[in-house]
Design a protein around this motif. Structure first.
Motif, PDB file in Angstrom:
ATOM      1  N   LYS A  92      -6.993 -12.201  54.456  1.00  0.00           N
ATOM      2  CA  LYS A  92      -6.444 -13.179  55.396  1.00  0.00           C
ATOM      3  C   LYS A  92      -7.290 -13.254  56.657  1.00  0.00           C
ATOM      4  CE  LYS A  92      -2.458 -14.432  58.203  1.00  0.00           C
ATOM      5  NZ  LYS A  92      -2.755 -15.844  58.062  1.00  0.00           N
ATOM      6  N   LEU A  93      -7.588 -12.101  57.237  1.00  0.00           N
ATOM      7  CA  LEU A  93      -8.385 -12.084  58.460  1.00  0.00           C
ATOM      8  C   LEU A  93      -9.810 -12.553  58.192  1.00  0.00           C
ATOM      9  CD1 LEU A  93      -6.994  -8.783  60.007  1.00  0.00           C
ATOM     10  CD2 LEU A  93      -6.304 -11.144  60.507  1.00  0.00           C
ATOM     11  N   GLY A  94     -10.320 -12.258  57.013  1.00  0.00           N
ATOM     12  CA  GLY A  94     -11.642 -12.753  56.627  1.00  0.00           C
ATOM     13  C   GLY A  94     -11.673 -14.270  56.529  1.00  0.00           C
ATOM     14  N   ARG A  95     -10.613 -14.854  55.961  1.00  0.00           N
ATOM     15  CA  ARG A  95     -10.527 -16.316  55.863  1.00  0.00           C
ATOM     16  C   ARG A  95     -10.444 -16.943  57.251  1.00  0.00           C
ATOM     17  NH1 ARG A  95      -6.831 -14.998  51.826  1.00  0.00           N
ATOM     18  NH2 ARG A  95      -5.097 -15.565  53.185  1.00  0.00           N
ATOM     19  N   ASN A  96      -9.710 -16.301  58.163  1.00  0.00           N
ATOM     20  CA  ASN A  96      -9.622 -16.829  59.530  1.00  0.00           C
ATOM     21  C   ASN A  96     -11.009 -16.906  60.158  1.00  0.00           C
ATOM     22  OD1 ASN A  96      -6.863 -16.908  59.253  1.00  0.00           O
ATOM     23  ND2 ASN A  96      -6.448 -15.217  60.627  1.00  0.00           N
ATOM     24  N   ALA A  97     -11.775 -15.834  60.047  1.00  0.00           N
ATOM     25  CA  ALA A  97     -13.120 -15.799  60.637  1.00  0.00           C
ATOM     26  C   ALA A  97     -14.030 -16.836  59.968  1.00  0.00           C
ATOM     27  CB  ALA A  97     -13.711 -14.399  60.509  1.00  0.00           C
ATOM     28  N   GLU A  98     -13.912 -16.980  58.660  1.00  0.00           N
ATOM     29  CA  GLU A  98     -14.718 -17.963  57.936  1.00  0.00           C
ATOM     30  C   GLU A  98     -14.362 -19.380  58.370  1.00  0.00           C
ATOM     31  OE1 GLU A  98     -14.877 -19.405  53.352  1.00  0.00           O
ATOM     32  OE2 GLU A  98     -15.060 -17.240  53.690  1.00  0.00           O
ATOM     33  N   ARG A  99     -13.084 -19.664  58.503  1.00  0.00           N
ATOM     34  CA  ARG A  99     -12.623 -20.981  58.949  1.00  0.00           C
ATOM     35  C   ARG A  99     -13.118 -21.279  60.363  1.00  0.00           C
ATOM     36  NH1 ARG A  99      -7.458 -20.299  58.191  1.00  0.00           N
ATOM     37  NH2 ARG A  99      -7.066 -19.706  60.343  1.00  0.00           N
ATOM     38  N   ASP A 100     -13.090 -20.270  61.236  1.00  0.00           N
ATOM     39  CA  ASP A 100     -13.593 -20.443  62.598  1.00  0.00           C
ATOM     40  C   ASP A 100     -15.076 -20.822  62.581  1.00  0.00           C
ATOM     41  OD1 ASP A 100     -11.093 -19.690  63.588  1.00  0.00           O
ATOM     42  OD2 ASP A 100     -11.705 -17.615  63.961  1.00  0.00           O
ATOM     43  N   ALA A 101     -15.863 -20.116  61.795  1.00  0.00           N
ATOM     44  CA  ALA A 101     -17.301 -20.380  61.723  1.00  0.00           C
ATOM     45  C   ALA A 101     -17.576 -21.788  61.205  1.00  0.00           C
ATOM     46  CB  ALA A 101     -17.986 -19.339  60.839  1.00  0.00           C
ATOM     47  N   GLN A 102     -16.816 -22.225  60.208  1.00  0.00           N
ATOM     48  CA  GLN A 102     -16.999 -23.574  59.661  1.00  0.00           C
ATOM     49  C   GLN A 102     -16.661 -24.637  60.702  1.00  0.00           C
ATOM     50  OE1 GLN A 102     -14.561 -23.596  56.134  1.00  0.00           O
ATOM     51  NE2 GLN A 102     -16.094 -22.540  54.901  1.00  0.00           N
ATOM     52  N   ALA A 103     -15.564 -24.445  61.418  1.00  0.00           N
ATOM     53  CA  ALA A 103     -15.171 -25.417  62.443  1.00  0.00           C
ATOM     54  C   ALA A 103     -16.220 -25.498  63.543  1.00  0.00           C
ATOM     55  CB  ALA A 103     -13.809 -25.036  63.035  1.00  0.00           C
ATOM     56  N   GLN A 104     -16.728 -24.349  63.963  1.00  0.00           N
ATOM     57  CA  GLN A 104     -17.748 -24.341  65.014  1.00  0.00           C
ATOM     58  C   GLN A 104     -19.028 -25.015  64.537  1.00  0.00           C
ATOM     59  OE1 GLN A 104     -18.085 -20.322  66.586  1.00  0.00           O
ATOM     60  NE2 GLN A 104     -15.864 -20.124  66.480  1.00  0.00           N
ATOM     61  N   ALA A 105     -19.406 -24.784  63.290  1.00  0.00           N
ATOM     62  CA  ALA A 105     -20.609 -25.422  62.749  1.00  0.00           C
ATOM     63  C   ALA A 105     -20.435 -26.938  62.689  1.00  0.00           C
ATOM     64  CB  ALA A 105     -20.921 -24.864  61.358  1.00  0.00           C
ATOM     65  N   LYS A 106     -19.262 -27.412  62.271  1.00  0.00           N
ATOM     66  CA  LYS A 106     -19.007 -28.851  62.205  1.00  0.00           C
ATOM     67  C   LYS A 106     -19.039 -29.472  63.592  1.00  0.00           C
ATOM     68  CE  LYS A 106     -16.230 -28.861  58.001  1.00  0.00           C
ATOM     69  NZ  LYS A 106     -14.880 -29.011  57.443  1.00  0.00           N
ATOM     70  N   LEU A 107     -18.450 -28.793  64.567  1.00  0.00           N
ATOM     71  CA  LEU A 107     -18.473 -29.312  65.934  1.00  0.00           C
ATOM     72  C   LEU A 107     -19.903 -29.412  66.452  1.00  0.00           C
ATOM     73  CD1 LEU A 107     -15.405 -27.396  67.349  1.00  0.00           C
ATOM     74  CD2 LEU A 107     -15.681 -29.892  67.356  1.00  0.00           C
ATOM     75  N   THR A 108     -20.709 -28.402  66.187  1.00  0.00           N
ATOM     76  CA  THR A 108     -22.106 -28.414  66.619  1.00  0.00           C
ATOM     77  C   THR A 108     -22.866 -29.560  65.953  1.00  0.00           C
ATOM     78  OG1 THR A 108     -22.033 -26.023  66.966  1.00  0.00           O
ATOM     79  CG2 THR A 108     -24.208 -27.023  66.786  1.00  0.00           C
ATOM     80  N   GLU A 109     -22.608 -29.781  64.661  1.00  0.00           N
ATOM     81  CA  GLU A 109     -23.234 -30.894  63.944  1.00  0.00           C
ATOM     82  C   GLU A 109     -22.854 -32.225  64.565  1.00  0.00           C
ATOM     83  OE1 GLU A 109     -22.111 -30.727  59.834  1.00  0.00           O
ATOM     84  OE2 GLU A 109     -22.994 -28.737  59.556  1.00  0.00           O
ATOM     85  N   GLN A 110     -21.639 -32.330  65.082  1.00  0.00           N
ATOM     86  CA  GLN A 110     -21.152 -33.570  65.690  1.00  0.00           C
ATOM     87  C   GLN A 110     -21.586 -33.713  67.149  1.00  0.00           C
ATOM     88  OE1 GLN A 110     -16.894 -33.735  65.096  1.00  0.00           O
ATOM     89  NE2 GLN A 110     -17.088 -33.611  62.878  1.00  0.00           N
ATOM     90  N   GLY A 111     -22.371 -32.758  67.655  1.00  0.00           N
ATOM     91  CA  GLY A 111     -22.895 -32.877  69.005  1.00  0.00           C
ATOM     92  C   GLY A 111     -22.048 -32.220  70.090  1.00  0.00           C
TER      93      GLY A 111
END
Length: 148
Positions: A92-111
């Motif tokens: 569960k905690l691993g999925r939380n960290a993975e989800r956080d990283a994905q969201a941050q990467a998408k935000l960075t891609e969007q500028g």
């Protein structure tokens, strides 16, 4: 030596239900600091990946306020693993960290520029304000809204 009695499942469920994702104490400390510095922001924009806690749209910057335990920080509080049901908590905690990283990467891609503030970093208010100020830059007139 007395041992603390195990909690009944209903009681544990009630405790877990009280953990808030919005308006938590760490988030409120960051919100008060940013607002007190003169910055204006929107909260939890669901149209952005990860629904950032504070959104500064005109600056294209967002701040996430993460609880160390829930988001798997490397500090003492975040590195602590529950002693029971580790087969549940680890993934569960691993999925939380993975989800956080994905969201941050998408935000960075969007500028968007992303800042993560961890719960353990909130002990010193001066350091917090300095970090927010360095990330967001100088307060401008548009941060205060239209003149009255």
């Amino acid at each position: 030596m007395s041992r603390r009695p195990k909690r009944a499942p209903l009681t544990r469920s009630e405790v877990m239900a009280r953990v808030r994702s919005k308006g938590s104490r760490p988030e409120m400390l960051v919100r008060r600091a940013a607002h007190g510095m003169g910055y204006r922001f929107r909260l939890h924009r669901a149209d952005l990946p990860g629904s950032p806690d504070l959104v500064f749209a005109s600056r294209r910057k967002v701040i996430f306020v993460h609880g160390c335990f829930w988001h798997g920080h490397s500090c003492a509080l975040g590195a602590r693993m529950p002693k029971t049901r580790q087969d549940f908590w680890g993934p569960k905690l691993g999925r939380n960290a993975e989800r956080d990283a994905q969201a941050q990467a998408k935000l960075t891609e969007q500028g968007w520029d992303v800042l993560v503030i961890w719960e353990c970093e909130l002990k010193n208010g001066d350091d917090l304000r300095e970090r927010i100020g360095q990330f967001l830059g100088p307060v401008s007139r548009r941060d205060h809204g239209p003149p009255i």
